[in-house]
Design a protein around this motif. Structure first.
Motif, PDB file in Angstrom:
ATOM      1  N   UNK A  39      75.693  21.718 -17.875  1.00  0.00           N
ATOM      2  CA  UNK A  39      75.543  22.543 -18.942  1.00  0.00           C
ATOM      3  C   UNK A  39      76.713  22.203 -19.839  1.00  0.00           C
ATOM      4  N   UNK A  40      76.568  22.591 -20.974  1.00  0.00           N
ATOM      5  CA  UNK A  40      78.105  22.147 -22.016  1.00  0.00           C
ATOM      6  C   UNK A  40      79.229  23.108 -21.639  1.00  0.00           C
ATOM      7  N   UNK A  41      79.033  24.007 -21.126  1.00  0.00           N
ATOM      8  CA  UNK A  41      80.302  24.751 -20.471  1.00  0.00           C
ATOM      9  C   UNK A  41      80.965  24.194 -19.294  1.00  0.00           C
ATOM     10  N   UNK A  42      80.051  23.485 -18.462  1.00  0.00           N
ATOM     11  CA  UNK A  42      80.483  22.696 -17.326  1.00  0.00           C
ATOM     12  C   UNK A  42      80.991  21.340 -17.918  1.00  0.00           C
ATOM     13  N   UNK A  43      80.800  20.735 -18.770  1.00  0.00           N
ATOM     14  CA  UNK A  43      81.476  19.654 -19.412  1.00  0.00           C
ATOM     15  C   UNK A  43      82.687  20.076 -19.966  1.00  0.00           C
ATOM     16  N   UNK A  44      82.882  21.285 -20.501  1.00  0.00           N
ATOM     17  CA  UNK A  44      84.008  21.711 -21.105  1.00  0.00           C
ATOM     18  C   UNK A  44      85.102  21.799 -20.113  1.00  0.00           C
ATOM     19  N   UNK A  45      84.549  22.356 -18.823  1.00  0.00           N
ATOM     20  CA  UNK A  45      85.674  22.479 -17.384  1.00  0.00           C
ATOM     21  C   UNK A  45      85.824  21.158 -17.313  1.00  0.00           C
ATOM     22  N   UNK A  46      85.034  20.034 -16.996  1.00  0.00           N
ATOM     23  CA  UNK A  46      85.382  18.836 -16.578  1.00  0.00           C
ATOM     24  C   UNK A  46      86.380  18.124 -17.520  1.00  0.00           C
ATOM     25  N   UNK A  47      86.344  18.444 -19.050  1.00  0.00           N
ATOM     26  CA  UNK A  47      87.189  17.688 -19.773  1.00  0.00           C
ATOM     27  C   UNK A  47      88.675  18.097 -19.579  1.00  0.00           C
ATOM     28  N   UNK A  48      88.713  19.642 -18.999  1.00  0.00           N
ATOM     29  CA  UNK A  48      90.158  19.950 -18.628  1.00  0.00           C
ATOM     30  C   UNK A  48      90.276  19.857 -17.271  1.00  0.00           C
ATOM     31  N   UNK A  49      89.710  19.086 -16.391  1.00  0.00           N
ATOM     32  CA  UNK A  49      90.100  18.644 -14.913  1.00  0.00           C
ATOM     33  C   UNK A  49      91.396  18.472 -14.914  1.00  0.00           C
TER      34      UNK A  49
END
Length: 317
Positions: free
Chosen positions: A54-64
């Motif tokens: 999901x878009x939110x999961x991609x946001x989370x990955x970008x901040x890993x």
């Protein structure tokens, strides 16, 4: 390695695989077939999870926390050829904005980007990747130096936004970002922008006006973060997932809206899962895009860049 919430099924399988290998090493039991079954299941689970993010999961990955930052890319791509340059020649050296000269192959580039920290101490030192006005003025000084010597500019975007503190506003945060946007539109050398993590608000746009704008697969680019959008519209951060969906901030959305030029593929699981492969992919993308721009005259570069940004958001009913 740290795991995000939606990655927990992967963690369980990787733990099982590790235990299986340990048993095989410490005993005479043949665990080859069992390990292969777990590996097959692990690969399928990873593919299923990462192809349906999901878009939110991609946001989370970008901040890993394990994701490579600007200096990681520069040092991997340029090696010992990178020479960091400091200061805006006016106030001070902003540690959240780094820049300098480096080479990919035989070609020199001026690299500029936001740098985050790895732990509490370095995060404070780098101000969490949030640049002050002097950071943007340093970036502009380096861009102008690159223009003077005919060196192409590469900017790497990874910031939660420009620093919003009172002292930043007192020193002209808005003016510094606006000045950069204006000056970048008329730079007479090729400008390649790569979004490697978070691309939030004017903090990203202050070094984000490029002839070619590339986004890594698991990054985002938006006028506002999902959390801030949620807190403004719903007076709560609980709706950040809904906000992320509505903001159309993923690389796929940006490409569809013609706001970026290309998406750079990441290894399965994100850039942090195979750093070396990511660095090579980004280096290749920079070289490929520069080869498309290097023969254009300064006038054509500026004209095409101006047209590109002037055409964004145009709607024909």
């Amino acid at each position: 390695m740290e795991y995000l919430e939606f990655e927990l099924p992967i963690k369980e399988l990787e733990d099982q695989l590790q235990k299986c290998k340990v048993i095989g090493e410490e005993s005479d039991v043949d665990v080859t077939e069992t390990c292969e079954q777990i590996e097959t299941k692990l690969k399928k689970t990873m593919t299923d999870i990462y192809k349906n993010l999901t878009p939110w999961q991609r946001v989370q990955l970008s901040r890993h926390p394990d994701r490579p930052y600007t200096l990681d890319y520069i040092k991997a791509i340029c090696g010992d050829t990178f020479l960091e340059l400091h200061g805006d020649r006016n106030f001070k050296d902003d540690k959240a904005m780094i820049g300098g000269l480096g080479k990919i192959g035989d070609q020199s580039y001026m690299f500029i980007g936001q740098q985050k920290g790895y732990n509490t101490k370095t995060r404070q030192y780098r101000n969490f990747g949030m640049a002050n006005p002097e950071g943007y003025r340093k970036a502009l000084r380096l861009m102008k130096s690159a223009e003077k010597f005919g060196i192409p500019v590469v900017t790497l975007l990874d910031t939660p936004g420009a620093y919003p503190g009172l002292e930043a506003e007192e020193r002209g945060q808005g003016e510094a970002i606006a000045r950069n946007i204006l000056e970048m539109t008329r730079l007479k050398v090729p400008v390649i922008t790569v979004i490697i993590g978070e691309g939030a608000s004017g903090g990203a746009l202050g070094i984000g006006v490029g002839d070619k704008v590339l986004m890594l697969e698991n990054t985002w680019y938006s006028v506002i973060s999902p959390e801030s959008c949620s807190s403004i519209l719903w007076r709560s951060w609980e709706y950040k997932e809904t906000a992320a969906e509505a903001l159309k901030l993923t690389a796929t959305d940006m490409k569809k809206l013609k706001l970026i030029d290309a998406i750079v593929k990441e290894p399965l699981g994100g850039a942090h899962r195979d750093r070396e492969k990511t660095f090579k992919t980004v280096a290749t993308a920079i070289q490929k895009n520069y080869s498309e721009l290097k023969n254009l005259s300064p006038e054509d570069l500026v004209s095409q860049r101006m047209d590109k940004y002037a055409n964004m958001g145009v709607f024909k009913g």
